[in-house]
Design a protein around this motif. Structure first.
Motif, mmCIF file in Angstrom:
data_model
loop_
_atom_site.group_PDB
_atom_site.id
_atom_site.type_symbol
_atom_site.label_atom_id
_atom_site.label_comp_id
_atom_site.label_asym_id
_atom_site.label_seq_id
_atom_site.Cartn_x
_atom_site.Cartn_y
_atom_site.Cartn_z
ATOM 1 N N LYS A 1 0.835 -1.203 0.000
ATOM 2 C CA LYS A 1 0.000 0.000 0.000
ATOM 3 C C LYS A 1 0.871 1.255 0.000
ATOM 4 O O LYS A 1 0.629 2.188 -0.757
ATOM 5 C CB LYS A 1 -0.920 -0.022 1.225
ATOM 6 C CG LYS A 1 -1.878 1.143 1.306
ATOM 7 C CD LYS A 1 -2.853 1.005 2.446
ATOM 8 C CE LYS A 1 -2.187 1.361 3.733
ATOM 9 N NZ LYS A 1 -3.098 1.484 4.872
ATOM 10 N N SER A 2 1.912 1.260 0.809
ATOM 11 C CA SER A 2 2.820 2.402 0.874
ATOM 12 C C SER A 2 3.536 2.610 -0.457
ATOM 13 O O SER A 2 3.652 3.736 -0.939
ATOM 14 C CB SER A 2 3.835 2.183 1.999
ATOM 15 O OG SER A 2 4.786 3.216 2.000
ATOM 16 N N ASN A 3 4.011 1.517 -1.065
ATOM 17 C CA ASN A 3 4.700 1.622 -2.358
ATOM 18 C C ASN A 3 3.774 2.152 -3.439
ATOM 19 O O ASN A 3 4.169 3.003 -4.246
ATOM 20 C CB ASN A 3 5.267 0.266 -2.777
ATOM 21 C CG ASN A 3 6.468 -0.143 -1.950
ATOM 22 O OD1 ASN A 3 7.076 0.673 -1.274
ATOM 23 N ND2 ASN A 3 6.794 -1.416 -1.981
ATOM 24 N N LEU A 4 2.539 1.658 -3.474
ATOM 25 C CA LEU A 4 1.578 2.135 -4.472
ATOM 26 C C LEU A 4 1.265 3.615 -4.270
ATOM 27 O O LEU A 4 1.177 4.378 -5.225
ATOM 28 C CB LEU A 4 0.294 1.315 -4.416
ATOM 29 C CG LEU A 4 0.374 -0.085 -5.009
ATOM 30 C CD1 LEU A 4 -0.907 -0.853 -4.724
ATOM 31 C CD2 LEU A 4 0.619 -0.022 -6.497
ATOM 32 N N PHE A 5 1.114 4.015 -3.022
ATOM 33 C CA PHE A 5 0.830 5.414 -2.740
ATOM 34 C C PHE A 5 1.998 6.298 -3.170
ATOM 35 O O PHE A 5 1.802 7.315 -3.836
ATOM 36 C CB PHE A 5 0.536 5.606 -1.245
ATOM 37 C CG PHE A 5 0.263 7.040 -0.880
ATOM 38 C CD1 PHE A 5 -0.972 7.601 -1.170
ATOM 39 C CD2 PHE A 5 1.239 7.821 -0.281
ATOM 40 C CE1 PHE A 5 -1.229 8.923 -0.844
ATOM 41 C CE2 PHE A 5 0.986 9.138 0.036
ATOM 42 C CZ PHE A 5 -0.254 9.696 -0.234
#
Length: 181
Positions: free
Chosen positions: A15-19
């Motif tokens: 989720k952090s990488n996608l954000f």
């Protein structure tokens, strides 16, 4: 199989990488947009066009304004060709090529924006699916036992009427009551 904590940690990392990827894509698109706006302004200045009230690219752009610049450049190129003015022809052709390059940059920027939107949607779907997985499982329906049926209904006849079963013993009643649920 990974534990729930490991899955949650992996999910939070994804989720952090996608954000971060979405934020970076949007920042790159904004920088490209500003570069395009500056370049378009420089072309308009060089062509002595008045684009004072023309919207910026982060607003809705009327294609007729871009077409106006393109048509003006085509007209300049045609006039230079008619007059056999090689320098004016080359100048107009260079401006046309530059305008086409800017159009390509604009299309790339739009593609990056769409990509960022897709990444955000994917992240939202992952969040929703992870939220469904993380929700506590519903406890199973209570299973009847002989003692619970006897405690609740007192007699086999009362239990048969209440549950609508055809049991002839408490053991049969337990099986049939549990099958109904």
């Amino acid at each position: 199989m990974k534990s729930r904590a490991e899955r949650n940690q992996d999910f939070e990392s994804i989720k952090s990488n996608l954000f971060e990827a979405g934020v970076s894509t949007v920042k790159a698109a904004k920088a490209s947009e500003e570069m395009f706006n500056t370049s378009l302004g420089a072309i308009a200045d060089a062509m002595e066009l008045d684009l004072g009230d023309a919207p910026r690219l982060n607003q809705v752009v009327d294609e007729s304004e871009a077409d106006l610049i393109y048509e003006t450049l085509l007209l300049q190129r045609q006039e230079a060709e008619t007059e056999s003015d090689f320098d004016a022809y080359v100048n107009a052709e260079e401006k046309l090529q530059q305008l086409e390059e800017f159009e390509a940059v604009r299309l790339e920027r739009q593609a990056r924006r769409l990509e960022a939107q897709v990444r955000i949607q994917v992240a939202q779907r992952l969040l929703q699916s992870e939220a469904q997985v993380v929700q506590p499982e519903q406890p199973a329906a209570p299973r009847w036992t002989e003692s619970s049926l006897k405690a609740k209904y007192k007699t086999l006849k009362a239990m048969r009427e209440a549950l609508g079963v055809e049991a002839k013993s408490w053991k049969d009643a337990v099986e049939q009551a549990n099958q109904q649920e």
